[in-house]
Design a protein around this motif. Structure first.
Motif, PDB file in Angstrom:
ATOM      1  N   ASN A  11      15.545 -16.502  61.875  1.00  0.00           N
ATOM      2  CA  ASN A  11      15.759 -15.967  60.530  1.00  0.00           C
ATOM      3  C   ASN A  11      16.307 -17.029  59.588  1.00  0.00           C
ATOM      4  N   VAL A  24      13.084 -12.518  53.196  1.00  0.00           N
ATOM      5  CA  VAL A  24      13.398 -12.467  54.620  1.00  0.00           C
ATOM      6  C   VAL A  24      13.648 -11.023  55.056  1.00  0.00           C
ATOM      7  N   LEU A  28      11.605  -8.873  57.828  1.00  0.00           N
ATOM      8  CA  LEU A  28      12.249  -8.229  58.975  1.00  0.00           C
ATOM      9  C   LEU A  28      11.811  -6.769  59.094  1.00  0.00           C
ATOM     10  N   ARG A  43      21.240  -7.884  60.968  1.00  0.00           N
ATOM     11  CA  ARG A  43      20.579  -9.178  60.972  1.00  0.00           C
ATOM     12  C   ARG A  43      20.617  -9.814  59.587  1.00  0.00           C
ATOM     13  N   LEU A  47      22.622 -13.235  58.278  1.00  0.00           N
ATOM     14  CA  LEU A  47      21.878 -14.244  57.537  1.00  0.00           C
ATOM     15  C   LEU A  47      22.553 -14.566  56.199  1.00  0.00           C
TER      16      LEU A  47
END
Length: 70
Positions: A11, A24, A28, A43, A47
């Motif tokens: 990621n 991003v 995902l 997640r 990030l």
């Protein structure tokens, strides 16, 4: 924990080159398979913490894709 680290690395590479957390996050959501059991929110949160770090800024400079400061 190992799989989460691998996932975070992937990621981070994506964010490093696209520099857009929204992209991003969208990617995902579109993933067919996740390699860890963490939620997308977890997640993305991980990030974003990295995106505001000095490591992220320095790495973008090293690869020549940083924003030039005036």
């Amino acid at each position: 924990l190992y799989m989460e680290s691998v996932e975070d690395l992937a990621n981070r590479v994506g964010l490093l080159f696209c520099d857009d957390p929204h992209v991003v996050e969208r990617m995902l959501h579109e993933e067919a398979v996740s390699i860890s059991s963490r939620s997308i929110a977890d997640r993305v949160g991980s990030l974003l913490l990295w995106a505001f770090s000095e490591q992220y800024t320095q790495l973008r400079k090293l690869v020549g894709i940083s924003i030039n400061e005036a």
